[in-house]
Design a protein around this motif. Structure first.
Motif, PDB file in Angstrom:
ATOM      1  N   UNK A 169      14.948 -18.058   1.688  1.00 14.19           N
ATOM      2  CA  UNK A 169      13.819 -18.192   2.614  1.00 14.19           C
ATOM      3  C   UNK A 169      13.292 -16.794   2.934  1.00 14.19           C
ATOM      4  N   UNK A 170      12.006 -16.600   2.725  1.00 13.97           N
ATOM      5  CA  UNK A 170      11.404 -15.291   2.959  1.00 13.97           C
ATOM      6  C   UNK A 170       9.901 -15.452   3.118  1.00 13.97           C
ATOM      7  N   UNK A 171       9.276 -14.415   3.640  1.00 19.79           N
ATOM      8  CA  UNK A 171       7.823 -14.304   3.652  1.00 19.79           C
ATOM      9  C   UNK A 171       7.475 -13.109   2.793  1.00 19.79           C
ATOM     10  N   UNK A 172       6.523 -13.299   1.893  1.00 22.16           N
ATOM     11  CA  UNK A 172       6.105 -12.210   1.011  1.00 22.16           C
ATOM     12  C   UNK A 172       4.644 -11.865   1.308  1.00 22.16           C
ATOM     13  N   UNK A 173       4.406 -10.608   1.563  1.00 16.30           N
ATOM     14  CA  UNK A 173       3.048 -10.087   1.659  1.00 16.30           C
ATOM     15  C   UNK A 173       2.806  -9.381   0.334  1.00 16.30           C
ATOM     16  N   UNK A 174       1.957  -9.947  -0.526  1.00 15.85           N
ATOM     17  CA  UNK A 174       1.883  -9.498  -1.921  1.00 15.85           C
ATOM     18  C   UNK A 174       1.206  -8.154  -2.157  1.00 15.85           C
ATOM     19  N   UNK A 175       0.400  -7.682  -1.232  1.00 18.80           N
ATOM     20  CA  UNK A 175      -0.316  -6.430  -1.467  1.00 18.80           C
ATOM     21  C   UNK A 175      -0.204  -5.540  -0.234  1.00 18.80           C
ATOM     22  N   UNK A 176       0.596  -4.482  -0.372  1.00 16.52           N
ATOM     23  CA  UNK A 176       0.833  -3.562   0.737  1.00 16.52           C
ATOM     24  C   UNK A 176       0.495  -2.158   0.265  1.00 16.52           C
ATOM     25  N   UNK A 177      -0.323  -1.466   1.027  1.00 20.16           N
ATOM     26  CA  UNK A 177      -0.722  -0.106   0.679  1.00 20.16           C
ATOM     27  C   UNK A 177      -0.081   0.875   1.650  1.00 20.16           C
ATOM     28  N   UNK A 178       0.193   2.087   1.158  1.00 18.92           N
ATOM     29  CA  UNK A 178       0.759   3.101   2.027  1.00 18.92           C
ATOM     30  C   UNK A 178       1.254   4.297   1.243  1.00 18.92           C
ATOM     31  N   UNK A 179       1.862   5.207   1.985  1.00 24.72           N
ATOM     32  CA  UNK A 179       2.441   6.411   1.391  1.00 24.72           C
ATOM     33  C   UNK A 179       3.749   6.702   2.099  1.00 24.72           C
ATOM     34  N   UNK A 180       4.716   7.130   1.328  1.00 24.55           N
ATOM     35  CA  UNK A 180       6.026   7.471   1.879  1.00 24.55           C
ATOM     36  C   UNK A 180       6.605   8.627   1.099  1.00 24.55           C
TER      37      UNK A 180
END
Length: 92
Positions: free
Chosen positions: A28-39
């Protein structure tokens, strides 16, 4: 109960889910398919300069499963050193 957040490049998504499947976890999970960022790795912005994108998994699970998730992620990170796989686990 733990809250697990996993942010990773799409290039390792299949490998992560295969590692979860081997341990019979993350049902069981929630997936957010498109995530933008920098690390700490290259930026993921989904544009013409930085075209790659990440995805985010949000999982609520028991402590034992969170530990198995952490082991699975470590296993995948060993094979993909530069892909920017980040795992955050919080107590609920």
């Amino acid at each position: 109960m733990k809250r697990v957040e996993l942010i990773a490049n799409h290039s390792v998504e299949e490998d992560l889910f295969e590692a979860f499947e081997r341990r019979d976890i993350v049902k069981a999970f929630t997936k957010i398919p498109s995530v933008h960022g920098a690390g700490n790795s290259t930026p993921k912005r989904g544009d013409h300069i930085w075209p790659e994108e990440n995805f985010l998994l949000l999982i609520f699970c028991e402590d034992e499963e969170a530990e198995l998730i952490s082991q699975s992620v470590s296993e995948v990170k060993e094979h993909f050193h530069g892909e920017g796989i980040k795992l955050f686990i919080s107590q609920m």
